[in-house]
Design an enzyme around this catalytic site. Sequence first.
Site, mmCIF file in Angstrom:
data_model
loop_
_atom_site.group_PDB
_atom_site.id
_atom_site.type_symbol
_atom_site.label_atom_id
_atom_site.label_comp_id
_atom_site.label_asym_id
_atom_site.label_seq_id
_atom_site.Cartn_x
_atom_site.Cartn_y
_atom_site.Cartn_z
ATOM 1 C CE LYS A 11 12.147 26.521 -19.454
ATOM 2 N NZ LYS A 11 12.862 27.787 -19.137
ATOM 3 N NE ARG A 59 12.019 35.546 -22.397
ATOM 4 C CZ ARG A 59 13.217 35.347 -22.965
ATOM 5 N NH1 ARG A 59 13.929 36.365 -23.407
ATOM 6 N NH2 ARG A 59 13.691 34.135 -23.067
HETATM 7 P P1 AMP Z 1 10.372 30.154 -24.295
HETATM 8 O O1 AMP Z 1 10.941 29.752 -25.610
HETATM 9 O O2 AMP Z 1 9.932 28.996 -23.469
HETATM 10 O O3 AMP Z 1 11.262 31.104 -23.540
HETATM 11 O O4 AMP Z 1 9.029 30.984 -24.623
HETATM 12 C C1 AMP Z 1 9.065 32.161 -25.378
HETATM 13 C C2 AMP Z 1 7.736 32.885 -25.218
HETATM 14 O O5 AMP Z 1 6.672 32.068 -25.719
HETATM 15 C C3 AMP Z 1 7.332 33.204 -23.782
HETATM 16 O O6 AMP Z 1 7.917 34.410 -23.311
HETATM 17 C C4 AMP Z 1 5.809 33.309 -23.906
HETATM 18 O O7 AMP Z 1 5.427 34.526 -24.519
HETATM 19 C C5 AMP Z 1 5.504 32.191 -24.898
HETATM 20 N N1 AMP Z 1 5.281 30.892 -24.212
HETATM 21 C C6 AMP Z 1 6.063 29.787 -24.281
HETATM 22 N N2 AMP Z 1 5.561 28.786 -23.543
HETATM 23 C C7 AMP Z 1 4.428 29.263 -22.986
HETATM 24 C C8 AMP Z 1 3.459 28.735 -22.092
HETATM 25 N N3 AMP Z 1 3.553 27.473 -21.604
HETATM 26 N N4 AMP Z 1 2.431 29.536 -21.715
HETATM 27 C C9 AMP Z 1 2.299 30.788 -22.185
HETATM 28 N N5 AMP Z 1 3.191 31.369 -23.015
HETATM 29 C C10 AMP Z 1 4.245 30.620 -23.419
#
Ligand code: AMP
Length: 216
Positions: A16, A171
């Site tokens: 993404k 995750r």
């Molecule tokens: P990502 O970089 O999108 O993989 O996000 C890393 C971490 O940030 C996730 O594992 C969540 O702990 C938190 N996070 C990111 N986006 C969200 C969201 N939309 N809602 C809740 N937690 C989020």
Amino acid sequence: MERVGIVLLGPPGSGKGTQAKKLEKELGYKQISTGDLLREAVREGSPIGKMAEKYMKEGALVPDEVIVKLVEEALLQTQKFTLDGFPRNTNQAKMLEGLLESKGAVLQHVILLVVADDEIVKRLLARRVCPVCGRVYNLITSPPKNDTICDDCGVELVKRQDDNEVTIRNRLKVYREETAPLINYYRSKGILKEVDASRQPEAIFSDIVEIISAKK
Ligand code: AMP
């Protein structure tokens, strides 16, 4: 001009962030990555960062209200955007609808990046990120030209704290239980498009561009 957005949906490691960066560079859709915004808040040691850190370490979702506020602020600064990592559950999707309506914005497409689970674990373990520009590399499939140094910034790449096997498994579980229901949610609204994201970033991007350029 109407405010328009795209949602990139898909498990962690489906690409993404990489695709959102390409969309920003080539088509002017500003990347709004809730994960990046949270990591920045953690680095700054802000109240949001302090609160979010423990959820992120476990791979759990940060509370919806906090996330929606971050997205709202980011939305105000742009006309054309990609949401990367948001929404992550049905409640966030509903909150997003309210937000878009109040800002006079419309969701053009929800693009699902499809990759198998075992491929994801492999990808995340080999993922490295530039701490300066945020460019994402994979040490096996798309390594930097020199060792573990960013091609653009010349600095040493880092591994994300949550890219370890235990957190990755959690995750993925959270994705399956909380985020995957959004697939049917958006499919039933008729705006979901699927892309085979097991391929190289350029091939995936070309499919995304085709989706965006197609007359509905
Ligand atoms: P990502 O970089 O999108 O993989 O996000 C890393 C971490 O940030 C996730 O594992 C969540 O702990 C938190 N996070 C990111 N986006 C969200 C969201 N939309 N809602 C809740 N937690 C989020």
